[in-house]
Design an enzyme around this catalytic site. Structure first.
Site, short mmCIF file in Angstrom:
data_model
loop_
_atom_site.label_atom_id
_atom_site.label_comp_id
_atom_site.label_asym_id
_atom_site.label_seq_id
_atom_site.Cartn_x
_atom_site.Cartn_y
_atom_site.Cartn_z
CB ALA A 132 -1.89 -1.48 -2.45
CB ALA A 211 -1.78 7.26 -2.01
N GLY A 240 10.69 3.91 6.93
CA GLY A 240 11.81 4.16 6.04
C GLY A 240 11.58 3.71 4.62
CG ASP A 264 -0.85 1.66 5.98
OD1 ASP A 264 -2.08 1.67 6.07
OD2 ASP A 264 -0.24 1.54 4.90
N GLY A 292 0.87 -2.38 2.85
CA GLY A 292 1.03 -1.90 4.22
C GLY A 292 2.41 -2.20 4.78
#
Length: 371
Positions: A132, A211, A240, A264, A292
């Site tokens: 993102a 990522a 999850g 996050d 996030g």
């Protein structure tokens, strides 16, 4: 001196029943067994949670509203949730935004409570694995830029996520030499490149599996480098959505004390480059990219136990003791020990927050924190 009696205390090596814990002047002074109590309370006293990667809370995204009031609100909300230590995180952005955020943290640190400093996630990452993050702001670091950044930060920058395959070794070494925790993340590094970075001294990894180059049978990638390395740590998001619970289970079995939890977490935001929209229990960017999480650290602990086959003791360690070791504060926070800070959370029989103490002072809860 204050005390809580007949508590079930969670230590790094497990739980001890019927314990009294006494504290004074913000520190734990004594922990001892209470053999005279007949009834064992169905409550759990655990260390205050530690979150080394969180962007906002209480409706405030720090990078969008970089001012002392935002940090106060974020601190207040996280204390309500049992997070007694955290690093506020900044995603890849312009130098102007970074400098503004750093200036606020420098100004605020004399009155800071549970905010320990900054985690810069970018901008020195790999655009191929940006997730993102805004591509236009991603760049390679120069040594002069890193020197200026740390000088300006004046000790407030505690952690930095970068892609080592795109950065000069001297840049990474300078960060390490100046006591910045370097986290490998948003990276396409090969197994060999990642292993080299860990051998150089890179201590940890940002949100394992997300990522980064994947684990494949002919291209082992970053996850295998982490699994194989005896020292490399990694954070993981256990909502999850970012990582399947079965994969969390496997990672925990392999890594043990090298794996720790982060939320996050972000906050709803409709302005600026990071516009997080809440959709079905998660946050996404306007184009639908998962950003996030929307969970608390307590939710992460519960998910570990309920869905990932991780014991409660281990899940608590992943949210407390293990991250404290990474930031080299395990004698101050992250565990219940004499002379450590009196930061702890009392959980009721349903694993909801009953009380929170920060440096020995009880936090007035607005409501019980639960899933």
């Amino acid at each position: 001196m204050q005390s809580l009696q007949n508590q079930n205390l969670y230590f790094p090596k497990g739980v001890k029943l019927q314990q009294d814990i006494s504290f004074e002047n913000g520190l734990i002074k004594e922990i001892k067994a209470n053999p005279d109590t007949l009834k064992v309370e169905e409550k759990y006293l655990v260390p205050g949670f530690i979150d080394l990667q969180i962007y906002g809370a209480g409706g405030k995204l720090f990078s969008a509203e970089p001012n002392p009031d935002s940090i106060r609100i974020i601190e207040d909300q996280l204390l309500q949730e049992g997070t007694t230590s955290f690093l506020i995180c900044l995603a890849t952005n312009t130098p102007e935004v970074f400098n503004q955020c750093i200036s606020v943290i420098k100004e605020y640190r004399s009155e800071a409570r549970n905010c320990l400093g900054l985690h810069l996630e970018g901008p020195f990452i790999n655009p191929e694995k940006r997730g993102a993050h805004v591509k236009e702001y991603i760049r390679k670091a120069s040594l002069d830029e890193i020197k200026q950044l740390l000088d300006f930060g004046d000790g407030t920058i505690k952690m930095m996520t970068l892609a080592p395959e795109l950065q000069d070794e001297k840049v990474i070494q300078y960060l390490l030499d100046h006591h910045v925790i370097v986290s490998l993340g948003h990276s396409s590094a090969t197994f060999e490149q990642a292993t080299k970075a860990y051998n150089q001294g890179v201590q940890t990894t940002t949100h394992l599996f997300n990522a980064m180059s994947p684990l494949q049978h002919r291209a082992p990638g970053i996850p295998t480098a982490i699994f194989n390395h005896p020292m490399a740590m990694a954070s993981i998001i256990v909502d999850g959505l970012h990582v399947d619970f079965e994969v969390v289970n496997i990672a925990a079995k392999v890594m043990k004390e090298r794996l720790f939890l982060i939320t996050d977490a972000v906050a709803e935001c409709h302005t600026g480059p990071y516009q997080h929209h809440a959709v079905d229990g998660k946050f996404v960017m306007p184009d639908g990219t998962l950003s996030g999480s929307a969970m608390t650290m307590l939710q992460s602990i519960k998910n570990c136990v309920k869905y990932c086959g991780i014991s409660l003791s281990d899940a608590i360690n992943m949210a407390t003791y293990y991250p404290s070791k990474l930031i080299k504060k395990e004698n101050e926070i992250g565990q219940l020990a004499v002379n450590a800070e009196a930061n702890f959370v009392v959980l009721d029989e349903d694993m909801n927050i009953a009380q929170v103490f920060y440096k020995g002072s009880e936090i007035k809860l607005n409501k019980a924190a639960s899933i």
